[in-house]
Design an enzyme around this catalytic site. Sequence first.
Site, PDB file in Angstrom:
ATOM      1  CB  SER A 137     -30.727  -8.045 -18.825  1.00 57.18           C
ATOM      2  OG  SER A 137     -31.604  -7.040 -18.349  1.00 57.18           O
ATOM      3  NE  ARG A 154     -22.276  -9.631 -13.984  1.00 57.88           N
ATOM      4  CZ  ARG A 154     -23.490  -9.294 -13.530  1.00 57.88           C
ATOM      5  NH1 ARG A 154     -23.868  -8.031 -13.454  1.00 57.88           N
ATOM      6  NH2 ARG A 154     -24.330 -10.221 -13.148  1.00 57.88           N
ATOM      7  CG  HIS A 159     -26.116  -6.742 -18.002  1.00 56.20           C
ATOM      8  ND1 HIS A 159     -25.746  -6.167 -16.809  1.00 56.20           N
ATOM      9  CD2 HIS A 159     -27.463  -6.800 -17.989  1.00 56.20           C
ATOM     10  CE1 HIS A 159     -26.832  -5.901 -16.105  1.00 56.20           C
ATOM     11  NE2 HIS A 159     -27.886  -6.261 -16.788  1.00 56.20           N
TER      12      HIS A 159
END
Lengths: 213, 213
Positions: free
Chosen positions: B15, B40, B43
């Site tokens: 990812s 993040r 994500h």
Amino acid sequence: MELEYVLPGEIEGRSFEIITKELKEKGIEIPEDRAFLVKRAIHTTADFDYASTMYFSDNAIEIAINLIKSGTDIVTDTNMALSGVNKKELFKHGGEVHCFMADEDVAKEAKERGITRAAVSMERASKLQKPVIFAIGNAPTALINLREMYDAGSFMPAFVIGVPVGFVNVEAAKELIIATDIPCIINRGRKGGSNVAAAICNALLYRIRDTEK
Amino acid sequence: MELEYVLPGEIEGRSFEIITKELKEKGIEIPEDRAFLVKRAIHTTADFDYASTMYFSDNAIEIAINLIKSGTDIVTDTNMALSGVNKKELFKHGGEVHCFMADEDVAKEAKERGITRAAVSMERASKLQKPVIFAIGNAPTALINLREMYDAGSFMPAFVIGVPVGFVNVEAAKELIIATDIPCIINRGRKGGSNVAAAICNALLYRIRDTEK
């Protein structure tokens, strides 16, 4: 930028007014019967993309509401989503929320079988001996596992709220559920999340509460 | 749409590769020292807007990491955010996570004073007798209350992760923190959420874990 004075109890209502106004300005029309739910996803994310990506199978909202009213349990794929579901409202109808992800034996079994904890969690959920609404905000592998059990004829979810977020197999996993006759609400594409999964559950719970007043 | 075969343990890495590749394709450059954290947030949301809206005060990441390493507690404004923070990693450094939102006496006091539960929760947190990192993913009134205590000279937060989401006073509340000398990471604009607040905490925790290997 100035602060607007809004009473604590009126912040949510004011937020929904702003969302309704901006949807109109953007020329986006959402069918009346599902607007309450799509707006709550936008309210949770401040992301108007949800207005165009949410998929509803035939009579999805009616089916989900009837399931909740008859005491159906909800299974989530994260403790965050579990934490976000309004358990007080759900409990009024006799339902509970479960999440098996943090169970130690789930982690152990996942490791042994080389599959995700989410996939093992779905199998656990399939053995609850009552209808289950799945609220999946994180793991596409949860949706893939539900589809595998469906294909094998071993389990039929009562309902799937399929809004995992991410970059690996997320879009494809959502389409795998849409392609079945499992009643579902799915956010197509990459977006979603545990917060969105919980928001959709709560939208349904508040809809019941507000229409039964 | 075909499923890509990725081992469970490799999904997150894959990812982040995709996020890095797409940031490059979009021509977005994020300074190396904060890229891990911004990625993040992306994500967690699949929303690339975070690449351009995250604000970092001077040396914010270094300060936050040192606070965590010295056992600083985290206070969240939702149980969802609390649930999302990796408590095992935080506990390694001696820190704990608190959320006062669901405490019955907080609700009572908020009602009596006509303010939000989030505002009362911040006052509770200010009395913890140790430095506190605030991770605010929901309530702009939490940030407003922190600013009020700061202005009154009654309390100085050690750090603020300010990522509430929403439509009423959210943008203004974030700017109120940015305008102070409180060390902070803020997502400017309307977007954020409990998931993003937890993701930022975890980004910092994993950074410590991965650089200390």
